[in-house]
Design a protein around this motif. Structure first.
Motif: not given
Lengths: 408, 78
Positions: A6-14
């Motif tokens: 939902l946050k659409d964060d493709l660069m999130a560490p996980e």
């Protein structure tokens, strides 16, 4: 994970650490997904990915053209050195200009043509392993993987004596430009410096080769320029592209592949017992954890992809790693199976932009894995090791891979 | 010599190189993969040359009478 989608964060560490789980969840919920943060569509299903990649009539690769439109005149001026070169990169061009360059260069990169470099690669692998086998440990990226593609690409352009450390430094600087939403505020400035240095380093080589032609790639390009088929900008841009793009991805493939085989030691053992599986094994390692996770296209007109309408001008993040783990295409996609056949993965993309260096990368990877399998036991990660990937949406790149093993 | 040309769709990635080199002999199908139109008007050597340009070695050229494989050589088989 659902919250992360939902946050659409493709660069999130996980996500950087484990893109496969993220893309699996995304594929299971929406194969063609609007990513609000990136402002583009993310494709994770095999069929959708292949449909887009094989259709240059509806999907453009003109990255610099679309970028130019998004920038203010001042921003454009600031990154002029990048535009001047990258505009002529084959990877960012559409037909017909793409076709001319591709057909010209392709003959140097065919499965047959790259065989001439195999003995050289075999020697590099032997030498690298000679240095580490008795030690019982190595750092795969720097002790083995790095030297292979760099040596071959320099041989290919006919300049084996260029300064590798400098090229590596400038290539890394150029690479900063491609990290989508990288946490580097000076990224464009850094990339400009890198590209200017690389251009200044290569141009004298082109001048020299014009006076003393050989059988290398630069001479081939110059001949085509002089015959009026391509321009000087094509010659220069292509040299920069090959030097930049020619080493890092294969280096990462060797590191990712080694890790995949280590983590499934039955597969390592199988390859050790049946080295004739090497070609299939390399295909599977490409599918399982290739070095390029995604590529970008732009819709040239309104067009349907899967069940979604993509509007003209919208961009699409085409997830190669997502497609390569799609259960509708691959049985047990999360299992490494070096006997998998057929294995029509998309690790090199599909369509007109399928990787020019694919055969070269395959040959280099074959030699690296065949060399290791013969001489060392299945490597292990040291207990205190921590796998650290560069924060990129595009590249699957380990910062390093320390391993221990024993000599066979 | 009569020749037989086949495109392996388990290998073809739709690079369109064969279509570029031999537009009268190859075309794309609905899946964006290559398909043979005809072997007429093109000699065996030209087919072998073009098959050699395929990054996937997806094009097989055989002698139609003897079945001898003219391309790809065994070492390029995956």
């Amino acid at each position: 994970m659902e919250a992360l989608i939902l946050k659409d964060d493709l660069m999130a560490p996980e996500v950087v650490a484990d893109p496969h789980t993220y893309y699996r969840k995304l594929r299971e919920s929406e194969r063609v997904h609007w990513n609000e943060r990136w402002k583009g569509w993310v494709l994770t299903g095999y069929k959708e990915v292949v449909d887009v990649l094989r259709d240059p009539d509806h999907f453009s690769s003109d990255r610099m053209g679309y970028l130019e439109n998004e920038l203010t005149p001042q921003e454009r001026e600031e990154i002029a050195p990048i535009f001047k070169v990258l505009k002529y990169w084959m990877v960012f061009r559409d037909p017909p200009s793409h076709t001319v360059l591709r057909m010209l260069l392709n003959k140097l990169f065919t499965p047959t043509a790259v065989e001439r470099y195999r003995p050289m690669v075999r020697k590099i692998v032997q030498k690298a392993l000679d240095k580490v086998v008795d030690r019982g440990k190595m750092e795969v990226v720097h002790d083995l993987a790095y030297d292979i593609p760099m040596s071959v690409v320099l041989e290919l352009i006919g300049a084996p004596d260029l300064d590798r450390e400098k090229i590596k430094e400038w290539s890394e600087a150029i690479g900063v430009f491609f990290f989508i939403k990288a946490d580097e505020p000076r990224r464009r400035e850094i990339a400009c410096e890198g590209i200017t240095s690389l251009v200044n380093y290569i141009e004298p080589l082109i001048v020299h080769r014009r006076e003393h032609p050989g059988t290398d790639m630069i001479s081939l390009l110059i001949a085509a320029e002089e015959a009026g088929q391509i321009t000087y900008n094509d010659v220069l841009g292509t040299c920069v592209l090959l030097i930049f793009g020619g080493h890092e991805t294969t280096m990462n493939l060797i590191a990712n592949g080694t890790l995949a085989l280590m983590q499934d030691s039955d597969q390592w053992t199988l390859l050790h017992k049946k080295p004739e599986l090497i070609k299939k094994a390399v295909e599977e390692l490409l599918r399982f954890d290739g070095s390029v996770k995604s590529t970008v296209r732009w819709a040239k007109e309104d067009v349907m992809v899967g069940d979604k309408l993509i509007k003209k001008g919208e961009r699409l993040l085409v997830s190669l790693s997502g497609a390569n783990r799609d259960p509708l295409q691959f049985t047990a996609p999360d299992k490494l199976d070096i006997t998998r056949d057929p294995n029509l993965h998309v690790a090199f993309a599909h369509g007109i932009h399928v990787c020019l260096g694919a055969s070269l990368a395959r040959m280099e990877a074959e030699e690296a894995f065949a060399g290791m399998i013969k001489r060392i036991s299945c490597p292990r990660l040291p207990e205190d090791a921590y796998l650290n990937y560069y924060p990129s949406v595009v590249h699957r790149a380990l910062k390093n891979l320390p391993v221990t093993f024993h000599k066979l | 010599m009569g020749i037989k040309v086949t495109v392996n769709h388990n290998r073809c990635v739709g690079s369109r190189l064969c279509v570029g080199f031999l537009p009268d002999a190859f075309k794309l199908n609905g899946q964006g993969q290559s398909e043979l139109i005809t072997t007429g008007g093109v000699n065996a050597e030209e087919f072998v040359q073009t098959a050699g340009q395929c990054p996937q070695s997806a094009i097989k050229v055989e002698d139609a009478e003897t079945g001898e494989v003219l391309f790809p050589p065994a070492e390029l088989e995956m």
